[in-house]
Design an enzyme around this catalytic site. Structure first.
Site, PDB file in Angstrom:
ATOM      1  N   HIS A   1       0.848  -1.191   0.000  1.00 14.72           N
ATOM      2  CA  HIS A   1       0.000   0.000   0.000  1.00 14.72           C
ATOM      3  C   HIS A   1       0.888   1.248   0.000  1.00 14.72           C
ATOM      4  CE1 HIS A   1      -4.043  -1.814   1.562  1.00 14.72           C
ATOM      5  NE2 HIS A   1      -4.057  -1.637   0.255  1.00 14.72           N
TER       6      HIS A   1
ATOM      7  N   ASP B   1       0.896   4.113   1.455  1.00 14.61           N
ATOM      8  CA  ASP B   1       1.325   4.806   2.666  1.00 14.61           C
ATOM      9  C   ASP B   1       2.445   4.059   3.399  1.00 14.61           C
ATOM     10  OD1 ASP B   1      -0.582   2.818   3.257  1.00 14.61           O
ATOM     11  OD2 ASP B   1      -1.179   3.774   5.131  1.00 14.61           O
TER      12      ASP B   1
ATOM     13  N   HIS C   1       0.163   3.765  13.635  1.00 15.61           N
ATOM     14  CA  HIS C   1      -0.706   3.766  12.457  1.00 15.61           C
ATOM     15  C   HIS C   1      -2.088   4.321  12.816  1.00 15.61           C
ATOM     16  CE1 HIS C   1      -2.794   2.128   8.834  1.00 15.61           C
ATOM     17  NE2 HIS C   1      -1.590   2.291   8.287  1.00 15.61           N
TER      18      HIS C   1
END
Length: 388
Positions: free
Chosen positions: A70, A72, A339
């Protein structure tokens, strides 16, 4: 790293945001300090900017571990490689530019090693090729392959970048995990799948057993009495035994267990890594969403802890309570949450409202875990103490 043991292990948080960065949280990345070396775990957008503000030295980065692809968690990788490996912009079809030739790569320099799931190699190769990025030092990509991965899936038809060494491994699972994908005389690193919305990996660092503490007073009188050299002490410190000239046997102290650090990527269920993660000194677990009525002013009136949990799981993520339960399950000594949703500011060291929210997040996890919980903040440093 020292060929004998680790004098210190510490963590630097380079980014603690999920999905979108904010003014107080960058995209996901953390640095693991092993004596003088640095291993990066994930490399979200602008990681190298955070490095410039941290205690991490770019030139000390030896390995990079990607949990999943992903954006990010990986969008900062190409620019970081350009900085770390003395990169420069090239030109199309310019035979006079020596930086375009593979023989210009300084292959005497140890390569930077990158580990990640299928697609990591193709992403790097494509990004470097189509941005005409030339590197002055080599790199290697090792991919962790899931049983469902097919040989052609995720690969690019592009040839290897001139700086990419051909020795990168495609590592298959063994009984559902990737045991000891790296090992030296000091540490080993294993990996296992964790459940997310895309293939995702968690990593477990094990410090190998370390020399026990010794009291010189127990040994020096015997060495002096028999005229044995003091250099014997170094062997005893490593747990070895020695026989003195008068037949006396001196035995060094038994080795102590080393430290264990578990670094998870995004997950709504990390159960597949539980056996590897058991008895962790530090568990790093995401906590993207939380229900904080009376604390977070943005809390929706119709929400409940259960509705937030279900919504988080539907997106492949966890709540603080889920992280706390897993920490309890594996008997972790400490839990580091990271996160976080962009709605949770990361300046809780200076902002009272942000502090209250992060204290609320920590409390939710602690209620399930029963042990110490820390909420990650960008540029935070955390020592992992040696076991006694």
């Amino acid at each position: 790293m020292s060929p004998v043991s680790l004098s210190s292990i510490s963590i630097t948080i380079l980014g603690s945001a999920s999905a979108q960065p904010s003014s107080t949280r960058n995209h996901s990345s953390l640095a693991l300090h092993l004596n003088g070396d640095v291993w990066l775990f994930d490399c979200g957008e602008a990681t190298q900017h955070r490095i410039q503000k941290s205690n991490v030295k770019m030139g000390k980065i030896q390995k990079i571990f990607i949990t999943h692809t992903h954006g990010d968690h990986i969008f900062g990788l190409i620019p970081l490689l350009a900085s770390r490996l003395n990169g420069a912009g090239g030109m199309v079809n310019n035979a006079d530019d020596t930086r375009l030739r593979s023989d210009a790569i300084q292959d005497s320099i140890p390569p930077l090693e990158i580990y990640g799931p299928l697609g990591t190699r193709a992403y790097i190769r494509t990004g470097l090729t189509y941005t005409y990025t030339n590197l002055g030092a080599p790199y290697i990509v090792h991919e962790l392959h899931f049983p469902s991965d097919t040989p052609s899936e995720g690969y690019t038809s592009l040839p290897p970048h001139p700086a990419e060494l051909p020795t990168g491994r495609n590592i298959p699972q063994v009984d559902g995990t990737w045991p000891e994908i790296f090992r030296d005389s000091i540490v080993s690193l294993s990996a296992a799948p964790i459940l997310h919305s895309v293939p995702c990996v968690g990593y477990v660092l094990n410090e190998l057993p370390v020399p026990g503490k010794m009291d010189p007073k127990e040994y020096i009188p015997h060495l002096k009495r028999t005229g044995a050299p003091m250099s014997v002490m170094s062997r005893l410190q490593q747990g070895e035994s020695t026989v003195l000239s008068d037949g006396t046997i001196l035995r060094g102290p038994p080795h102590r267990p080393g430290r264990k650090i578990v670094i998870l990527g995004d997950t709504y269920d990390p159960s597949p890594i539980a056996d590897l993660a058991f008895d962790a000194d530090l568990l790093i677990h995401e906590a993207t969403n939380a229900h904080l009525p009376g604390i977070d002013p943005n809390t929706k009136t119709e929400d409940t802890h259960e509705s937030v949990r279900k919504r988080a799981m539907s997106r492949g993520h966890s709540t603080p309570q889920m992280a706390g339960l897993f920490a309890k399950r594996i008997r972790a000594k400490r839990l580091l949450l990271n996160h976080f949703s962009p709605r949770y500011a990361g300046n809780d060291d200076v902002d009272e409202n942000a502090k209250k929210i992060m204290e609320g997040v920590s409390a939710l996890a602690a209620d399930e875990f029963g042990g110490p919980v820390i909420c990650a903040r960008d540029l935070m440093n955390l020592d992992v103490e040696a076991r006694r």
